[in-house]
Design a protein around this motif. Structure first.
Motif, PDB file in Angstrom:
ATOM      1  N   UNK A   1       0.839  -1.201   0.000  1.00 12.10           N
ATOM      2  CA  UNK A   1       0.000   0.000   0.000  1.00 12.10           C
ATOM      3  C   UNK A   1       0.872   1.248   0.000  1.00 12.10           C
ATOM      4  N   UNK A   2       1.942   1.223   0.763  1.00 14.14           N
ATOM      5  CA  UNK A   2       2.876   2.349   0.778  1.00 14.14           C
ATOM      6  C   UNK A   2       3.417   2.608  -0.625  1.00 14.14           C
TER       7      UNK A   2
ATOM      8  N   UNK B   1       2.661   5.449  10.246  1.00 13.74           N
ATOM      9  CA  UNK B   1       1.273   5.063  10.015  1.00 13.74           C
ATOM     10  C   UNK B   1       0.400   6.274   9.699  1.00 13.74           C
ATOM     11  N   UNK B   2       0.545   7.324  10.497  1.00 14.01           N
ATOM     12  CA  UNK B   2      -0.285   8.511  10.314  1.00 14.01           C
ATOM     13  C   UNK B   2      -0.018   9.174   8.962  1.00 14.01           C
TER      14      UNK B   2
ATOM     15  N   UNK C   1       7.572   2.433  18.875  1.00 14.50           N
ATOM     16  CA  UNK C   1       6.151   2.746  18.762  1.00 14.50           C
ATOM     17  C   UNK C   1       5.937   4.163  18.242  1.00 14.50           C
ATOM     18  N   UNK C   2       6.760   5.110  18.705  1.00 21.26           N
ATOM     19  CA  UNK C   2       6.628   6.492  18.241  1.00 21.26           C
ATOM     20  C   UNK C   2       6.950   6.597  16.754  1.00 21.26           C
ATOM     21  N   UNK C   3       7.984   5.897  16.344  1.00 21.49           N
ATOM     22  CA  UNK C   3       8.413   5.959  14.947  1.00 21.49           C
ATOM     23  C   UNK C   3       7.364   5.367  14.025  1.00 21.49           C
TER      24      UNK C   3
ATOM     25  N   UNK D   1      -1.458   0.465   7.894  1.00 20.26           N
ATOM     26  CA  UNK D   1      -1.100   0.502   9.311  1.00 20.26           C
ATOM     27  C   UNK D   1      -0.255  -0.714   9.698  1.00 20.26           C
ATOM     28  N   UNK D   2       0.864  -0.456  10.340  1.00 16.58           N
ATOM     29  CA  UNK D   2       1.725  -1.513  10.868  1.00 16.58           C
ATOM     30  C   UNK D   2       1.550  -1.578  12.371  1.00 16.58           C
ATOM     31  N   UNK D   3       0.947  -2.654  12.843  1.00 10.82           N
ATOM     32  CA  UNK D   3       0.781  -2.824  14.276  1.00 10.82           C
ATOM     33  C   UNK D   3       2.136  -3.072  14.929  1.00 10.82           C
ATOM     34  N   UNK D   4       2.243  -2.722  16.202  1.00 10.35           N
ATOM     35  CA  UNK D   4       3.512  -2.893  16.904  1.00 10.35           C
ATOM     36  C   UNK D   4       3.952  -4.351  16.987  1.00 10.35           C
TER      37      UNK D   4
END
Length: 384
Positions: free
Chosen positions: A198-199, A300-301, A293-295, A324-327
């Motif tokens: 998707x990216x 994702x956003x 997680x921050x990165x 979206x990539x889940x942690x």
């Protein structure tokens, strides 16, 4: 006439196993096939040819958490004969679920199925686990073999690991084979390689390079879902024919292409005609020092909005697909814990007769995924 009970037959892995079984049946192999799952195939967004296969097997729908339903699924009716092969694909593989969901839908469901396979004297049990559970070594990018030390990196992996350990501790078991697939892709994948694809689609629509985090050489081992399905059947036959009751075998599933971050990005980039842009050393130096997680949340956003815009522009009203990539996705921890899996043991085991038909991830292997999503109206109808 061999009989097979496939539990979890309508999920990503299950549909591939059903397709493989039906292909063998159509080529002259006689199969008694029963499939069991918690969803109707008609609600699984399968393409029409795949959906029709479920009309040709004995399909049972019910709550896999319900031990009574599972008991009924094992019963053969008038014949009373045991199943030659039981293939358990029922465990939850979706990232981002709660610990309670994983405990019930990975650990407990798997344990109940194994107990019933023992009770009903199945010829062999194949249990699909995960390869996302090896402990990083001193050389964290080194390939992991089946006997390497394990250490769950998240709750999903922890429940798969507990399921493996508790199943192996059961008594009076049929020959058991545990399969551990690496990052699995192919038709039906919605969370493993799809976010990266998707990216790339977004990058193509904006005429921008596809940004790729982490170093090029970090391993992210892959395996095609059709090879997972073929491995399930090959392992089941091998176990039933050559292994003794109570025996336990573990096989990693990872293609011999030795996929790295660069190889995966290049295959995706070639499919969408975009150039991967690997972040320079300065950016990766900063990324290492950010919380993962921050990165990933920032990444994702930056992708969610453009993807929704692209879907709307092409008339896709409701798609479960997301960048979206889940942690819990192994890509999020690639810098700290590369997914480096050696999948060669299964190809060299005497009498098992298995080889990878998809030896490496490629644009040609990824293309059918997008075409199928377009066919069922989950992906923008943009020519590749």
């Amino acid at each position: 006439m061999p009989s097979v009970l496939v539990i979890g037959c309508a999920n990503f892995y299950g549909r591939a196993v059903i397709q493989q079984l039906c292909a063998e049946r159509d080529q002259g192999s006689a199969w008694v096939i029963r499939g069991v799952d918690k969803v109707l195939p008609q609600l699984a967004s399968f393409p029409e040819p795949t959906l029709k296969l479920y009309d040709t097997i004995d399909y049972r729908m019910g709550n896999l958490r319900n031990s009574g339903f599972l008991e009924q699924a094992f019963e053969r009716g008038d014949s009373g004969a045991p199943w030659d092969y039981v293939i358990n694909l029922a465990a939850e593989y979706k990232f981002g679920q709660t610990a309670g969901v994983y405990e019930q839908d990975v650990h407990q469901v798997s344990l109940n199925i194994a107990r019933l396979a023992a009770k009903h004297k199945a010829g062999a049990l194949v249990h699909l686990s995960t390869a996302h559970l090896f402990k990083p070594g001193s050389s964290s990018n080194a390939l992991h073999k089946e006997d390497d030390e394990v250490e769950a990196q998240n709750e999903l992996a922890a429940c798969h690991l507990r399921a493996e350990q508790d199943i192996c501790a059961l008594s009076d078991m049929p020959p058991l084979v545990i399969l551990r697939p690496a990052l699995c892709y192919g038709p039906g994948d919605r969370q493993n390689v799809v976010p990266i694809m998707i990216s790339a689609q977004i990058s193509r629509s904006t005429d921008q390079p596809m940004p790729v985090l982490w170093e090029k050489d970090l391993r992210v081992s892959t395996v095609h879902v059709d090879d997972v399905a073929r491995a399930c059947l090959a392992a089941a036959r091998w176990a039933a024919q050559t292994q003794k009751p109570g025996s336990k075998s573990v096989f990693n599933l990872a293609d011999p292409g030795d996929t790295t971050n660069a190889k995966l990005a290049q295959a995706v980039g070639q499919l969408f005609s975009v150039k991967p842009s690997f972040q320079n050393s300065a950016i990766n130096f900063i990324a290492k020092r950010l919380k993962t997680s921050e990165l990933t949340e920032e990444v994702n956003e930056s992708l969610l909005g453009p993807w929704m815009t692209l879907l709307t522009a092409h008339g896709v009203a409701n798609s479960p697909l997301s960048p979206y990539l889940d942690q819990e996705h192994p890509y999020c921890r690639l810098e700290h814990c590369p997914l480096a899996i050696d999948g060669s043991r299964i190809t060299s085991t005497p009498n098992l007769e298995f080889s990878y038909k998809h030896p490496q991830v490629s644009p040609q292997a990824l293309q059918p995924m997008v075409e199928e999503f377009q066919q069922v109206k989950l992906w923008p109808n943009i020519p590749l």
